[in-house]
Design an enzyme around this catalytic site. Structure first.
Site, PDB file in Angstrom:
ATOM      1  N   CYS A 150      31.113  90.734  83.016  1.00  0.00           N
ATOM      2  CA  CYS A 150      32.329  91.502  83.396  1.00  0.00           C
ATOM      3  C   CYS A 150      31.779  93.146  83.624  1.00  0.00           C
ATOM      4  O   CYS A 150      31.292  93.622  82.925  1.00  0.00           O
ATOM      5  CB  CYS A 150      33.305  91.503  82.126  1.00  0.00           C
ATOM      6  SG  CYS A 150      34.517  92.446  81.905  1.00  0.00           S
ATOM      7  N   CYS A 192      34.861  97.676  74.199  1.00  0.00           N
ATOM      8  CA  CYS A 192      34.046  96.862  73.508  1.00  0.00           C
ATOM      9  C   CYS A 192      32.764  97.019  73.614  1.00  0.00           C
ATOM     10  O   CYS A 192      32.346  97.417  74.953  1.00  0.00           O
ATOM     11  CB  CYS A 192      34.347  95.104  73.906  1.00  0.00           C
ATOM     12  SG  CYS A 192      35.975  94.606  73.752  1.00  0.00           S
ATOM     13  N   CYS A 215      30.350  95.327  76.735  1.00  0.00           N
ATOM     14  CA  CYS A 215      30.906  94.966  78.062  1.00  0.00           C
ATOM     15  C   CYS A 215      30.922  96.024  78.740  1.00  0.00           C
ATOM     16  O   CYS A 215      31.217  97.256  78.793  1.00  0.00           O
ATOM     17  CB  CYS A 215      32.480  94.638  77.631  1.00  0.00           C
ATOM     18  SG  CYS A 215      33.390  94.482  79.326  1.00  0.00           S
ATOM     19  N   CYS A 246      38.564  99.416  82.045  1.00  0.00           N
ATOM     20  CA  CYS A 246      39.292  98.961  80.823  1.00  0.00           C
ATOM     21  C   CYS A 246      39.179  99.834  79.711  1.00  0.00           C
ATOM     22  O   CYS A 246      38.232 100.807  79.509  1.00  0.00           O
ATOM     23  CB  CYS A 246      38.716  97.699  80.258  1.00  0.00           C
ATOM     24  SG  CYS A 246      39.509  96.836  78.916  1.00  0.00           S
ATOM     25  N   GLU A 280      35.887  93.879  90.518  1.00  0.00           N
ATOM     26  CA  GLU A 280      34.857  92.749  90.751  1.00  0.00           C
ATOM     27  C   GLU A 280      35.771  91.340  90.607  1.00  0.00           C
ATOM     28  O   GLU A 280      36.674  91.342  90.089  1.00  0.00           O
ATOM     29  CB  GLU A 280      33.716  92.459  89.566  1.00  0.00           C
ATOM     30  CG  GLU A 280      32.947  93.730  89.725  1.00  0.00           C
ATOM     31  CD  GLU A 280      31.797  93.590  88.622  1.00  0.00           C
ATOM     32  OE1 GLU A 280      31.044  94.465  88.567  1.00  0.00           O
ATOM     33  OE2 GLU A 280      31.851  92.517  87.765  1.00  0.00           O
ATOM     34  N   CYS A 340      37.781  84.106  88.996  1.00  0.00           N
ATOM     35  CA  CYS A 340      37.775  84.875  87.770  1.00  0.00           C
ATOM     36  C   CYS A 340      38.194  86.273  88.366  1.00  0.00           C
ATOM     37  O   CYS A 340      37.502  86.870  88.801  1.00  0.00           O
ATOM     38  CB  CYS A 340      36.324  84.867  87.038  1.00  0.00           C
ATOM     39  SG  CYS A 340      36.420  86.016  85.833  1.00  0.00           S
TER      40      CYS A 340
END
Ligand code: SAH
Ligand code: SF4
Length: 360
Positions: free
Chosen positions: A350, A119, A122, A115, A95, A108
């Site tokens: 995100c 977290c 997220c 990832c 994205e 961004c």
């Protein structure tokens, strides 16, 4: 695990020079090609009309030069935020978001597919890790929006994008070399020419990466001038261990010691990101612990009310809770901004568009 296909944007200037020299081209060719790529934003070798046809054809057969394919786009209702899901050469997706402010146009961009940090809140972390992006794949996201803005008009032709934030999918300091190469590429005074102060790198707090970054140099010999943002979200280890699992490896004492070293070395103010989650990290006690941690550090706090994600049942705090939190920071003299929840209706958090696309 590594990027699959080398594209034109994956070559550094010295690598491009070496390639063209090997092909027997005169020395000025590399600069010509570089300017086509990063000043004129060409996305087809055929556009490079001052190169001999045979060279254009040779380049085209060796190095793909294409705009990333846009698989899905969402635009916020006010038209100011646009999120694109881009497909990479191996069909992985990332994205990338464009945000328009009065005088700024900020991209961004992502540094990894997924990832590995995980977290809790997220969407990218919830979906897991696929692979690192190459420097070219990181840079291509900024070029994508720069081309789009230029095509729309109403922006200075030599500065379609004004800012880049490495705050999309992934943890930039776990893909250090490609990220740094992308930062250098985007800020190249003879290329894309984005001032380093207009680039922000956001990290969850990988201590060795912060130290490495602090010791990088700019072309003028001084330290890098980019803005470092640390995604903190909690000011006690007990809470941060839960929200941000990497805290068990690099706890708050180690993280803040690295921040002190970073400021001492670069003289740059650090931004701290804090996603506010109702009843979790929005208490005045956490605000006070945060203020304690920031004593003596040149810092700015960005407070971001949580964007809800499917796999986490947290909610953004009420207006009153936010006011109680910020009152503590104000009293303690800590500069802060409460971020507008821009584009919440376009899954601007995100990793959220990628999540939607997978489900459908
Ligand atoms: N991995 C890096 C950079 C990408 S995340 C980092 O964590 O800093 C970019 C920012 O988006 C981080 O500050 C992150 O905490 C925030 N973010 C992630 N999920 C979010 C959500 N659901 N709502 C609001 N902000 C979120
Ligand atoms: Fe990774 Fe950043 Fe999301 Fe955490 S917030 S999972 S570090 S992308």
């Amino acid at each position: 695990m590594n990027p699959v296909l080398l594209s034109a944007c994956d070559l550094s200037f010295p690598q491009l020079q070496a390639l063209l020299e090997e092909w027997g081209e005169p020395p000025f060719r590399a600069r010509q090609v570089w300017e086509w790529l990063y000043v004129h934003l060409a996305d087809d070798w055929e556009q490079m009309t001052n190169l001999p046809r045979a060279l254009r054809e040779r380049l085209a057969s060796h190095l793909p030069l294409v705009s990333p394919r846009v698989l899905a786009t969402q635009v916020s209702s006010d038209g100011l935020t646009r999120k694109d899901l881009l497909q990479l050469a191996d069909r992985e997706t990332v994205e990338t978001v464009l945000m328009r402010y009065e005088r700024r146009r900020t991209a961004c961009i992502s540094t990894q597919v997924g990832c590995p940090i995980g977290c809790l809140f997220c969407a990218t972390g919830q979906a897991g890790f696929r692979r690192n992006l190459s420097a070219g794949e990181i840079v291509a996201q900024a070029l994508h929006f720069a081309r789009l803005l230029r095509a729309e008009g109403n922006v200075p032709a030599d500065r379609p994008l004004t800012n880049v934030v490495l705050m999309g999918m992934g943890e930039p300091l776990l893909n250090y070399e490609a990220t740094l190469e992308a930062v250098r590429r985007l800020s190249d005074p003879q290329g894309f020419r984005l001032g380093q102060r207009h680039i922000t790198l956001s990290t969850v707090g990988i201590v060795p990466g912060i130290d490495r970054l602090a010791n990088e140099t700019s072309p003028n010999g001084g330290p890098l001038q980019i803005t470092l943002a640390i995604s903190l979200h909690a000011a006690t280890d007990e809470l941060r261990n839960r929200l941000v699992p990497i805290n068990r490896r690099y706890g708050l004492d180690a993280l803040f010691a690295a921040c002190q070293r970073y400021v001492a070395r670069t003289g740059r103010r650090i931004s701290f990101e804090w996603v506010l989650i109702a009843g979790v990290n929005d208490s005045p006690a956490q605000a006070s612990a945060l203020a304690d941690r920031l004593q003596g550090l040149i810092a700015h706090v960005n407070l971001i009310p949580l964007n809800p994600t499917p796999a986490y049942d947290g909610k953004p705090p009420s207006r009153q809770a936010i006011a109680a939190f910020t009152a503590v920071l104000e009293r303690r003299g800590i500069p802060f901004t409460v971020r507008l929840r821009r584009g919440i209706e376009i899954q601007a958090g995100c990793g959220q568009l990628r999540g939607v696309k997978r489900e459908t």
